[in-house]
Design a protein around this motif. Structure first.
Motif, short mmCIF file in Angstrom:
data_model
loop_
_atom_site.label_atom_id
_atom_site.label_comp_id
_atom_site.label_asym_id
_atom_site.label_seq_id
_atom_site.Cartn_x
_atom_site.Cartn_y
_atom_site.Cartn_z
N GLY A 1 25.11 -8.71 -60.46
CA GLY A 1 25.27 -9.94 -59.70
C GLY A 1 24.86 -9.83 -58.24
O GLY A 1 24.72 -10.83 -57.55
N GLU A 2 24.65 -8.61 -57.77
CA GLU A 2 24.27 -8.41 -56.37
C GLU A 2 22.85 -8.89 -56.13
O GLU A 2 21.97 -8.73 -56.97
CB GLU A 2 24.38 -6.92 -56.01
N VAL A 3 22.65 -9.46 -54.96
CA VAL A 3 21.33 -9.90 -54.53
C VAL A 3 21.01 -9.19 -53.23
O VAL A 3 21.79 -9.22 -52.28
CB VAL A 3 21.27 -11.44 -54.31
N ARG A 4 19.85 -8.54 -53.20
CA ARG A 4 19.37 -7.84 -52.01
C ARG A 4 17.98 -8.34 -51.66
O ARG A 4 17.19 -8.65 -52.53
CB ARG A 4 19.25 -6.33 -52.24
N ILE B 1 22.13 -7.24 -47.98
CA ILE B 1 22.84 -7.76 -49.15
C ILE B 1 23.15 -9.23 -48.90
O ILE B 1 23.83 -9.57 -47.94
CB ILE B 1 24.12 -6.97 -49.42
N LEU B 2 22.61 -10.10 -49.77
CA LEU B 2 22.86 -11.53 -49.65
C LEU B 2 24.10 -11.95 -50.43
O LEU B 2 24.83 -12.85 -50.01
CB LEU B 2 21.66 -12.33 -50.15
N GLU B 3 24.30 -11.34 -51.60
CA GLU B 3 25.48 -11.61 -52.44
C GLU B 3 25.97 -10.30 -53.00
O GLU B 3 25.19 -9.52 -53.53
CB GLU B 3 25.12 -12.55 -53.60
N LYS B 4 27.27 -10.07 -52.88
CA LYS B 4 27.85 -8.85 -53.45
C LYS B 4 27.96 -8.99 -54.96
O LYS B 4 28.13 -10.08 -55.49
CB LYS B 4 29.22 -8.58 -52.85
N GLY B 5 27.91 -7.84 -55.63
CA GLY B 5 28.08 -7.80 -57.07
C GLY B 5 29.42 -7.19 -57.43
O GLY B 5 30.28 -6.98 -56.57
N THR B 6 29.59 -6.91 -58.72
CA THR B 6 30.84 -6.32 -59.19
C THR B 6 30.54 -5.21 -60.19
O THR B 6 29.46 -5.15 -60.77
CB THR B 6 31.73 -7.37 -59.88
N GLY B 7 31.52 -4.37 -60.40
CA GLY B 7 31.41 -3.33 -61.43
C GLY B 7 30.79 -2.05 -60.91
O GLY B 7 30.79 -1.78 -59.71
#
Length: 132
Positions: free
Chosen positions: A93-96, A31-37
């Motif tokens: 919004g998450e980036v993997r 995971i490069l950036e966490k998302g939400t929701g």
């Protein structure tokens, strides 16, 4: 001020996992950036931006810098097994980044620029989830 900056940097660097997760299938992701929701699951239609490349960085496909996300039904046989598995649990919004062995990226037909026995690297950003 220095203490506040240090605390902020610690929170920032520990908020996203830099560890590589390995699944039972052999897929690996980070995971490069966490998302939400809510988390994406089977039956959800998701819209993603992705770049698929060889491990050496040669790009095979990308819509990452476009304005049109690709729609995928999770569990609907609309993507490779690697992408389908990698999408599960993602948040908006998450980036993997996925490291997908050749047996998880098999296709019925291969474009001329894709070798059927290659491990691929797939960077995905989840743009939105539509839950029925």
């Amino acid at each position: 001020m220095k203490l506040i900056t240090t605390i902020f940097l610690i929170i920032l660097f520990t908020s996203c996992s830099n560890k590589i997760v390995a699944t039972k299938s052999g897929l690996q992701y980070r995971i490069l950036e966490k998302g939400t929701g809510i988390k994406a699951k089977a039956g959800d239609e998701v819209f993603i931006f992705e770049t698929t490349s060889y491990r050496n960085g040669t790009v095979l496909y990308s819509n990452y810098n476009s304005t049109s996300a690709v729609k995928v039904l999770i569990g609907g046989n609309q993507a490779t097994e690697a992408v389908d598995e990698g999408l599960r649990g993602m948040q908006v919004g998450e980036v993997r980044v996925l490291i997908a062995p050749h047996y998880l990226v098999k296709r019925k037909g291969y474009p001329s620029n894709v070798s059927p026995d290659s491990t691929l690297v797939i960077k995905m950003k989840l743009d939105r989830i539509e839950r029925k």
